[in-house]
Write an enzyme that holds these catalytic residues in place. Structure first.
Site, PDB file in Angstrom:
ATOM      1  N   LYS A  67       0.802   4.277   8.608  1.00 14.65           N
ATOM      2  CA  LYS A  67       1.257   4.817   7.633  1.00 14.65           C
ATOM      3  C   LYS A  67       0.109   5.008   6.626  1.00 14.65           C
ATOM      4  CE  LYS A  67       2.445   1.504   4.511  1.00 14.65           C
ATOM      5  NZ  LYS A  67       1.747   0.987   3.545  1.00 14.65           N
ATOM      6  N   LYS A  99      -7.530   1.604  -2.402  1.00 15.28           N
ATOM      7  CA  LYS A  99      -7.152   1.000  -1.259  1.00 15.28           C
ATOM      8  C   LYS A  99      -7.381   2.304  -0.029  1.00 15.28           C
ATOM      9  CE  LYS A  99      -5.343  -1.588   1.923  1.00 15.28           C
ATOM     10  NZ  LYS A  99      -4.145  -2.178   1.750  1.00 15.28           N
ATOM     11  N   THR A 115       0.973  -1.134  -0.022  1.00 17.60           N
ATOM     12  CA  THR A 115      -0.073  -0.049   0.053  1.00 17.60           C
ATOM     13  C   THR A 115       0.990   1.206   0.183  1.00 17.60           C
ATOM     14  OG1 THR A 115      -1.671  -1.109   1.148  1.00 17.60           O
ATOM     15  CG2 THR A 115      -1.724   1.308   1.217  1.00 17.60           C
TER      16      THR A 115
END
Length: 293
Positions: free
Chosen positions: A242, A174, A99
């Site tokens: 993150k 995502k 990701t």
């Protein structure tokens, strides 16, 4: 079934994905930056060939998967010295399942295109449970022909596989997924905290509410872990932080997502626990922000 596969990154997600590909009959070479990581043994036991360098993994591969951490990690593995771009054969298809930001994915895709390499960004959802069961949701960005070529392999590691658009689109979807996941965790923890305050067994909340409009993946899969005080990571707090940082980085000037800010603050509270080691816990450890915050 004769395609040669390389898989770079044999961690919590990469190892079971590599194992599933190997068990399905694909010849897979696996590489990990930390050779003694437990995931290396998982992949090897399933039939993957473990190699000591990226070059050795990818030089004969038709398709290269990567599953690492943040943007610098992906760039190092794919574009860095001795990485995929230097070592792969022309025409190789590179599929990054990490990701990262949509812009980073697009930049990597452009750099690989200059070297006659193809690229799909294909981030995942479903945690280690989905990786082990081969039921991941995979959000793909890239060319439709490359997507169709990759689909038989993606169907080994995932259940819901969707082409979302051009390179970078998988990452954009995502990030939306991570907004939902982080706020589902807020709702789950607050519901459990409220149940305890009302002297209601939290298991009842999981069983009853999970069948109605309030049902969610988090409630069904992580609610029982919270009740059992199982805070081991299927997806670590440091990683969701993150991802939420990437969400904030994509916002245009003046845009705000107050729910994301709330979730981020709760995750940060837990990350700072245990002498700063709380970030290694699973996202369900957000409950500690309500119990210990």
């Amino acid at each position: 079934m004769n395609k040669q596969i390389a898989f770079l990154g044999l961690g919590l997600m990469g190892a079971p994905m590599t194992a599933n590909l190997a068990r399905s009959g694909y010849p897979v070479k696996g590489w990990n930056r930390t050779p003694n990581h437990p995931g290396v043994r998982v992949a090897e036991f399933a039939g993957a060939t473990i190699v000591s360098s990226i070059r050795e993994a990818v030089e004969t591969a038709d398709i290269v998967f990567s599953c690492v951490g943040d943007v610098p990690d992906v760039e190092e593995v794919i574009l860095g010295a001795g990485g995929v771009a230097e070592s792969a054969r022309p025409g190789t298809l590179v599929i990054d399942t990490s990701t990262i930001s949509p812009d980073a994915a697009r930049n990597i895709g452009e750099e690989l295109k200059k070297r006659n390499l193809r690229f799909l960004d294909a981030p995942l959802s479903g945690g280690d449970i989905g990786a082990k069961k081969g039921t991941l949701t995979i959000m793909v960005g890239g060319d439709i022909a490359d997507f169709e070529e990759s689909k038989p392999l993606l169907e080994v590691i995932g259940k819901t596989i969707r082409l979302c658009g051009a390179v970078g689109s998988g990452q954009a979807v995502k990030l939306c997924n991570q907004v939902l996941a982080s706020l589902h965790m807020v709702a789950l923890c607050e519901a459990i905290a409220l149940a305890k305050g009302q002297e209601i067994d939290p298991n009842l909340i999981i069983e009853v509410c999970g069948t109605g409009a309030a049902g969610s993946w988090a409630l069904s899969n992580l609610g029982s872990k919270i009740v059992a005080s199982d805070l081991q990571p299927g997806f670590a707090i440091k990683h969701i932080l993150k991802d939420l940082r990437l969400v904030q980085d994509t916002l245009k000037s003046g845009e705000e997502l107050p729910g994301v800010e709330l979730a981020g603050n709760l995750f940060k509270m837990v990350k700072d626990l245990d002498g700063g080691m709380g970030g290694e816990l699973g996202t369900q450890a957000m409950i500690r922000a309500y119990l210990e915050g």
